[in-house]
Structure formats: structure tokens, C-alpha cells
Design an enzyme around this catalytic site. Structure first.
Site, short mmCIF file in Angstrom:
data_model
loop_
_atom_site.label_atom_id
_atom_site.label_comp_id
_atom_site.label_asym_id
_atom_site.label_seq_id
_atom_site.Cartn_x
_atom_site.Cartn_y
_atom_site.Cartn_z
CB THR A 1 -6.28 2.67 -5.86
OG1 THR A 1 -6.23 1.23 -5.78
CG2 THR A 1 -7.62 3.08 -6.42
N GLY B 1 -4.61 -3.35 -0.05
CA GLY B 1 -4.86 -2.12 -0.76
C GLY B 1 -6.25 -2.10 -1.35
CB ALA C 1 -1.74 0.99 7.76
CG ASP C 2 -0.97 2.42 2.11
OD1 ASP C 2 -1.30 3.27 2.97
OD2 ASP C 2 -1.33 2.49 0.92
#
Length: 256
Positions: free
Chosen positions: A133, A8, A109-110
Site C-alpha cells: 500500500t 497488510g 512488523a512486515d
């Protein structure tokens, strides 16, 4: 054993699954795109030593990333440690997720991994809240399609901006508020970010529910600030700490 990693903007999450899909540990380190592959290797070996596991027992690895500059070094580090290249969530990897975005590869992708796990674990339609974030609210329809979402600055980013761009406001930690109305500067800031974020989430959830008045969506949240913020939402929000890791495990299995 499967090593699952999510890179991240602020942190790198590292999880280890055994053969029965049990998450043996979940750790995190700071994201630093300047690190070499050797430094990443050292970080990973230290994490395994900390949790008393042997990295030689790892038979495969998968990682997702929203920080492209670190991807090459992460792949190189994992290849060196494991003796074979890891799987990276991206084009060419089977996810089983029907993405209805205008440009598919713009979806992080997360979020792909989290959405895969959400569809596996919860009934659709789903409102998925990923608090990192940035805070991203995703809508997954009853047809099990990722329809899109809403994004705004995350909790910690907002707190940092508030203190950095003012002369007298201090840095504060994220904690449960004592009351709605603060009696000192720190409490006023904390109440504002917690109740303000919860209010934004409630408002967007109401608008999404207005789009599907005949359906009752499942609302789930993940990310470090989620257990604090979700408590103050008016809607019932389920907190799932391991949602993203579970998604990485599922994607890895789909590609074996």
C-alpha cells in the site's frame, strides 16, 4: 508444518511451509478489520481446501501485522483452529535484527520480517524495497543494522488517487508500458506510474549509494507491483516474491 501470515493494509498473505522450509502455497485475501474470528477461520479453511492441504497438519503459526484492529481476531481464530496460540511478531519476540530507529516499535512488523530474511539471504549492505500500500525503501548497513528508510505512496494507492480525484481519468490496471510516450489517456497514466515510480526508486538508490561510495549494495524488491516496476529501473533490482514469508519462518525458528 508452519502457517505464516502477514496482515497488510490491503491484503492478508497466507503461506504454508513444510518441515524442509519449502513454501507449499502462498495465497492472499482482502484485509477486512470488521471480520470476526469465525469468518477468519472460514477464510483459512477455504484456502487450505483450495490448495488440498489439511490444516490439522499445521504444528505452529506466526503472523505479522500492520493493522492492529484485526490482531485480536486473527489470534483468536488461529488458536481455535490449531489448539494453541500463534506467535505474533512484536515486542518480546527474538528477531536478531539490530534496529537503529529512534523508536523501535514504529518499524512495521512486515519490514522487520523482510529485513530478517534479507540479511539471511543476501550480502549487506542492502537496499530493500517493499512495495505494498506504501512503498518503503529500507537501508541495511554493512554492519547488518537496520538504519532506517524512505516511504511514499504505493503504486496502487497512487493509481487510485489519480482516478478518484479527477473527473475524466479512468481506473486502470498495472501493466507493462508499450512505450515511454503514451498515445492515449490510459497509456499516459500507466507510463507515468511505472516509469515515475522506477525513476523515484533509481533516484533514492543513487542517493543512498552516494552515502556509501566505497560499497556496492545489494538491491532487492518484494511486493505485488515489484516485478513490473523493477524491470524499468536503471539499477539491477532483484525481485524476491517470498522475502516476507521467509522472514516469518526464520523468526519462528529463532524463538523455538
Amino acid at each position: 508444518m508452519l502457517l505464516a501470515i502477514d496482515i497488510g493494509n490491503s491484503n492478508i498473505s497466507v503461506g504454508l511451509f513444510d518441515e524442509k522450509r519449502e513454501l507449499k502455497f502462498l495465497s492472499s485475501i482482502d484485509t477486512d478489520a470488521r471480520k470476526t474470528s469465525d469468518q477468519i477461520c472460514i477464510d483459512l479453511m477455504n484456502i487450505f481446501a483450495l490448495y488440498h492441504y489439511d490444516i490439522k497438519d499445521v504444528t505452529g503459526a506466526i503472523f505479522s501485522s500492520v493493522v492492529p484492529p484485526i490482531n485480536f481476531m486473527m489470534e483468536k481464530a488461529l488458536t481455535r483452529l490449531l489448539g494453541k496460540a500463534p506467535m505474533m511478531v512484536g515486542p518480546g519476540v527474538k528477531t536478531g535484527l539490530n534496529i537503529r530507529m529512534e523508536v523501535h516499535n514504529q518499524l512495521g512488523a512486515d519490514l522487520v520480517a523482510a529485513a530478517v530474511a534479507a540479511l539471511e539471504k543476501y550480502p549487506a549492505p542492502i537496499i530493500m524495497i517493499d512495495m505494498g500500500t506504501a512503498t518503503t525503501i529500507s537501508y541495511i548497513s554493512a554492519q547488518r543494522c537496520y538504519e532506517g528508510g524512505v516511504m511514499f505512496p504505493g503504486v496502487y494507492l497512487s493509481l487510485d488517487a489519480l482516478s478518484e480525484h479527477t473527473a475524466q481519468l479512468p481506473d486502470i490496471s498495472l501493466q507493462h508500458p508499450k512505450n515511454l510516450i503514451g498515445k492515449n489517456t490510459e497509456d499516459c497514466m500507466r507510463n507515468g506510474i511505472v516509469y515515475g515510480t522506477a525513476g523515484m526508486l533509481d533516484g533514492i538508490i543513487d542517493r543512498i549509494r552516494g552515502m556509501i561510495p566505497d560499497q556496492e549494495p545489494t538491491i532487492i524488491a518484494t511486493g505485488t507491483p515489484a516485478p513490473v516496476i523493477a524491470r524499468y529501473c536503471r539499477h539491477q533490482v532483484q525481485y524476491d516474491k517470498n522475502l516476507l514469508m521467509d522472514g516469518l519462518w526464520t523468526i519462528y525458528q529463532k524463538n523455538q
